[in-house]
Design a protein around this motif. Structure first.
Motif, mmCIF file in Angstrom:
data_model
loop_
_atom_site.group_PDB
_atom_site.id
_atom_site.type_symbol
_atom_site.label_atom_id
_atom_site.label_comp_id
_atom_site.label_asym_id
_atom_site.label_seq_id
_atom_site.Cartn_x
_atom_site.Cartn_y
_atom_site.Cartn_z
ATOM 1 N N GLY A 253 0.233 0.586 12.277
ATOM 2 C CA GLY A 253 -0.203 1.944 12.628
ATOM 3 C C GLY A 253 0.091 2.965 11.551
ATOM 4 O O GLY A 253 0.180 4.168 11.827
ATOM 5 N N CYS A 254 0.262 2.515 10.302
ATOM 6 C CA CYS A 254 0.517 3.470 9.204
ATOM 7 C C CYS A 254 0.073 2.852 7.882
ATOM 8 O O CYS A 254 -0.269 1.675 7.820
ATOM 9 C CB CYS A 254 1.996 3.832 9.145
ATOM 10 N N ARG A 255 0.105 3.646 6.824
ATOM 11 C CA ARG A 255 -0.263 3.154 5.499
ATOM 12 C C ARG A 255 0.884 2.337 4.895
ATOM 13 O O ARG A 255 2.040 2.487 5.302
ATOM 14 C CB ARG A 255 -0.610 4.343 4.585
ATOM 15 N N PRO A 256 0.574 1.478 3.891
ATOM 16 C CA PRO A 256 1.630 0.609 3.328
ATOM 17 C C PRO A 256 2.872 1.371 2.853
ATOM 18 O O PRO A 256 4.008 0.935 3.112
ATOM 19 C CB PRO A 256 0.924 -0.074 2.150
ATOM 20 N N CYS A 275 1.054 -1.782 -6.836
ATOM 21 C CA CYS A 275 0.978 -0.376 -6.435
ATOM 22 C C CYS A 275 -0.281 0.287 -6.990
ATOM 23 O O CYS A 275 -0.237 1.331 -7.634
ATOM 24 C CB CYS A 275 2.240 0.363 -6.891
ATOM 25 N N VAL A 276 -1.418 -0.350 -6.705
ATOM 26 C CA VAL A 276 -2.703 0.131 -7.209
ATOM 27 C C VAL A 276 -3.267 1.248 -6.318
ATOM 28 O O VAL A 276 -4.008 2.103 -6.784
ATOM 29 C CB VAL A 276 -3.707 -1.048 -7.306
ATOM 30 N N HIS A 277 -2.896 1.246 -5.028
ATOM 31 C CA HIS A 277 -3.582 2.140 -4.094
ATOM 32 C C HIS A 277 -2.724 3.189 -3.384
ATOM 33 O O HIS A 277 -3.032 3.553 -2.246
ATOM 34 C CB HIS A 277 -4.325 1.292 -3.043
ATOM 35 N N GLU A 281 -0.104 11.964 -2.885
ATOM 36 C CA GLU A 281 1.168 12.383 -2.271
ATOM 37 C C GLU A 281 2.175 11.225 -2.288
ATOM 38 O O GLU A 281 3.374 11.416 -2.496
ATOM 39 C CB GLU A 281 0.838 12.863 -0.846
ATOM 40 N N GLU A 282 1.672 10.014 -2.136
ATOM 41 C CA GLU A 282 2.561 8.834 -2.163
ATOM 42 C C GLU A 282 3.116 8.590 -3.567
ATOM 43 O O GLU A 282 4.249 8.128 -3.723
ATOM 44 C CB GLU A 282 1.799 7.607 -1.646
ATOM 45 N N GLU A 312 -0.561 8.682 -13.779
ATOM 46 C CA GLU A 312 -0.087 9.525 -12.684
ATOM 47 C C GLU A 312 1.311 9.094 -12.238
ATOM 48 O O GLU A 312 2.174 9.921 -11.949
ATOM 49 C CB GLU A 312 -1.064 9.448 -11.491
ATOM 50 N N LEU A 313 1.529 7.783 -12.207
ATOM 51 C CA LEU A 313 2.852 7.274 -11.808
ATOM 52 C C LEU A 313 3.915 7.757 -12.797
ATOM 53 O O LEU A 313 4.975 8.255 -12.406
ATOM 54 C CB LEU A 313 2.841 5.743 -11.751
#
Ligand SMILES: [Zn+2]
Length: 458
Positions: A253-256, A275-277, A281-282, A312-313
């Motif tokens: 019920g949530c994103r990874p 961690c491609v996606h 905000e993550e 970005e990372l």
């Protein structure tokens, strides 16, 4: 320095130290004693006396490269055609039944051959994420550590795990999953048996449930707690494929990344593969947590999962290292190639000025060291760091004309591999060849193991 050192790498066209100041030393040298770097200098500084000298004239000298994500056992099923056109989930489901046949012997030889391949590509420290532990398969992690000690590579074993099988809504078959208590007890035993906390450790152990779709929520949480108690690092796959977003929404019920945080993994103790996606905000949250990312360019390209947002990372303060990944990754394990592919992807995404050879080399060295929690110990050539060095010849047809900038030449020319790979002052590769006399014997054993795992009747 008045005493004689064990090894002097001398006369390099350039030493790219990748130290805190990123010094680049013309006519440079590196001195190693007791497995540790005791001096680094340029042509104007006197070199120490040495019992052994490596002639690095015409060469670029870099820190040994660091591999932050791999599944070495998968070299037993390289280029296995029934799996070659699948996306991530079907690829895994085709291969799990074969991988369920691995045992101590096949893991030992696959690790040995895998370490040899990595050393030939300039890698001096590698992790391995071994998450398939078939019933009755034996102590696979210790079998890998034996291989690492034999060949002499610096090794971060990770005790991988799967506890959610097909019948519980996971991906792997029943035969390769274990219950949570067994996994945690084994994890603790391996840390106590093998984890070396010293700054020049040759072997460390981290805890590494395979991924959100192959272990229980309880195991993720308890693994994070155990890592905290034992003071070891945490690793897993995260946000590799868009299918994972769908799976996590349906199952949890949530994103990874929300799930990752919820089970207590959002910390500087963790580094994650791919961690491609993550969304914008993550990415910020990953930086705030101090969680590292193992960028696996070839694997991402081969499986078509998307292009990792490395710029970005890094802008968010995330430590990014490189990983060759397992057999999904072009079935090759060259950190040189991963560095080059990271550079190509970066330039494709944000233009040629945003990812030069120095950025790619940074990922392959210091970035990897940060992922493994070893900043200052590996991934740089500075006094007190481990004596891990790659010496790259810049001669011959492929480098002809590249006389202006040895670092750009390294990753723009090629394909290439180092002339010498040195770990703790000891040569694993000399003049482009493995020093070990066991190569033929281990390749023959690997062939037999691959035939057995792939079910080939000979
Ligand atoms: Zn992987």
């Amino acid at each position: 320095m008045t005493e004689e050192v064990d090894l002097l790498i001398a006369g390099a066209e350039l030493v790219a130290t990748m130290d805190d100041r990123r010094r680049e030393l013309r006519n440079g040298w590196v001195a190693i004693a007791g497995g540790v770097i005791v001096g680094v200098g340029d042509g104007r500084m006197p070199t120490p006396a040495a019992s052994r000298v490596v002639d690095a004239r015409g060469c670029l000298v870099t820190p040994g490269l660091v591999n932050t994500h791999h599944h070495i056992y998968q070299n037993l099923t390289r280029a296995y055609r029934p799996a070659t056109s699948g996306t991530l989930f079907p690829w895994l489901q085709t291969l799990y039944p074969l991988w369920s046949r691995i045992d101590e012997e096949s893991v030992h030889v696959s690790a040995w051959v895998g370490f040899a391949e990595l050393a030939l590509g300039g890698c001096t420290t590698t992790m391995d994420h071994l998450y398939v532990h078939p019933r009755g398969g034996g102590d696979l992690i210790s079998a890998e550590i034996m291989a690492a000690r034999d060949i002499g590579i610096r090794f971060h074993a990770t005790r991988g795990s799967m506890s959610l099988s097909e019948k519980d809504g996971g991906l792997p078959p029943d035969s390769v999953v274990q219950d949570d208590d067994t996994i945690l007890a084994e994890s603790e035993r391996l840390v106590l048996a093998h984890h070396d906390r010293s700054p020049h450790a040759m072997v460390q152990v981290a805890l590494a449930p395979c991924s959100p779709f192959s272990v229980t929520r309880d195991l993720m949480r308890r693994t994070a707690e155990l890592a905290e108690r034992l003071d070891v690092r945490l690793h897993t796959h995260l946000a590799e494929d868009p299918d994972e977003d769908v799976f996590c929404m349906e199952t949890f019920g949530c994103r990874p990344l929300e799930y990752f945080e919820d089970v207590g993994w959002g910390s500087s103790r963790a580094w994650v593969a791919h961690c491609v996606h993550p969304n914008d905000e993550e990415i910020v949250r990953l930086g705030q947590w101090g969680t590292g990312v193992a960028h696996c360019p070839s694997s991402n390209l081969m499986l078509g999962v998307g292009l990792c947002r490395v710029h970005e990372l890094r802008e968010a303060g995330v430590a990014v290292g490189l990983g060759c990944d397992g057999s999904s990754s072009t079935d090759s394990a060259s950190l040189w190639m991963e560095a080059r592919n990271a550079m190509l992807i970066g330039r494709t995404r944000r233009g040629p000025a945003t990812m030069g050879a120095r950025d790619a080399l940074e990922l392959a060295t210091r970035g990897g060291a940060a992922c493994l929690g070893r900043t200052g110990q590996i991934g740089e050539l500075s006094v007190g760091a481990c004596g891990d060095v790659a010496v790259w010849g810049l001669d011959g047809v492929i480098f002809a004309g590249a006389i202006n900038d040895p670092i750009e030449a390294l990753l723009r020319c090629g394909p290439t591999a180092p002339r010498h790979t040195i770990v703790a002052g000891r040569s694993l590769v000399e003049d482009g060849r493995l020093v070990s006399h066991r190569v033929d014997e281990m390749l023959a054993a690997h062939r037999r193991a691959a035939e057995r795992v792939q079910g080939v009747i000979s």
